[in-house]
Design a protein around this motif. Sequence first.
Motif, short mmCIF file in Angstrom:
data_model
loop_
_atom_site.label_atom_id
_atom_site.label_comp_id
_atom_site.label_asym_id
_atom_site.label_seq_id
_atom_site.Cartn_x
_atom_site.Cartn_y
_atom_site.Cartn_z
N VAL A 57 0.61 -1.27 -0.12
CA VAL A 57 0.04 0.01 0.19
C VAL A 57 0.85 1.20 0.00
O VAL A 57 1.67 1.52 0.85
N HIS A 58 0.78 2.18 -0.94
CA HIS A 58 1.57 3.30 -1.05
C HIS A 58 0.49 4.58 -1.39
O HIS A 58 -0.01 4.63 -2.61
N GLY A 59 0.18 5.31 -0.39
CA GLY A 59 -0.33 6.54 -0.68
C GLY A 59 -2.03 6.18 -1.17
O GLY A 59 -2.41 6.73 -1.78
N GLY A 60 -2.36 5.13 -0.64
CA GLY A 60 -3.84 4.69 -0.58
C GLY A 60 -3.87 3.59 -2.02
O GLY A 60 -4.75 3.22 -2.17
N LYS A 61 -2.74 3.60 -2.75
CA LYS A 61 -2.96 2.74 -3.95
C LYS A 61 -2.40 1.24 -3.48
O LYS A 61 -1.46 1.16 -2.91
N LEU A 62 -3.05 0.12 -4.15
CA LEU A 62 -2.68 -1.24 -3.54
C LEU A 62 -1.88 -1.93 -4.54
O LEU A 62 -2.42 -1.90 -6.09
N ILE A 63 -1.23 -2.53 -4.29
CA ILE A 63 -0.31 -3.48 -5.52
C ILE A 63 0.05 -4.93 -4.88
O ILE A 63 0.42 -5.04 -3.74
N PRO A 64 -0.66 -6.13 -5.58
CA PRO A 64 -0.40 -7.33 -5.09
C PRO A 64 1.03 -7.85 -5.90
O PRO A 64 1.53 -7.36 -6.76
N GLU A 65 1.24 -9.13 -5.49
CA GLU A 65 2.27 -9.79 -6.41
C GLU A 65 3.74 -9.00 -5.92
O GLU A 65 4.02 -8.08 -6.28
#
Length: 222
Positions: A57-65
């Motif tokens: 989670v970075h600044g509300g942005k979600l990244i999987p994998e």
Amino acid sequence: MEEVKVIGFWASPYVYRVTWALKLKGVEYEYQEEDIFNKSDLLLQYNPVHKTVPVFVHGGKLIPESIVILEYIEETWPQNPLLPTDPHARAMARFWTKFGDDNKPEFFGFFGRTGEEQREAVKSAQECLKILEEHGLEEKKFFDGDEIGMTDLSLGWIAFYFEAMEEAAGVQVLEATSFPRLHAWIRNFKEVHVIKENHPDQARLLAYFKWLREMYAKPATT
């Protein structure tokens, strides 16, 4: 400063990829432990596709994998680069990172098997390890050269997880006499300050893999 958070599980090698990268780059982050055997609503909300850790989670942005996260970290925080500057070297770093992930069934296959099936799986794992040793690592200190890089982080599970998996499964796969370069790499990898200060507890990891072996051995219920 924008929020940086890692949602992970203590025994996941893929989570360690991410936390190692952040620490190498000097990025502060919040860590949130997740029970992957009793997944929270938050994890299912953050990663509805694969429902696994890590989630970044970075600044509300979600990244999987994890590999996608590593690429994002590299682009967002360019200090202490994880990829070489040479385009060909960058491509090869990504190739060997992908090789490791693509061959997970071969690397890990011995763990859930017994008898003849396990012996065959050990051979398959050793074939992949030999490819890594002879064609990926070659004579280099690290996979990406003289400094630790993305490929090393992606394969870092070999340095800490393989021994525990071998002991729990009652086999020897990564023999020092057969894989001297990989064993030298493991020593170099563990000597990197960030790695030395941040790795899974081996006793706890062994107990976890022994428990997993017991789960594999139990007959399926209907």
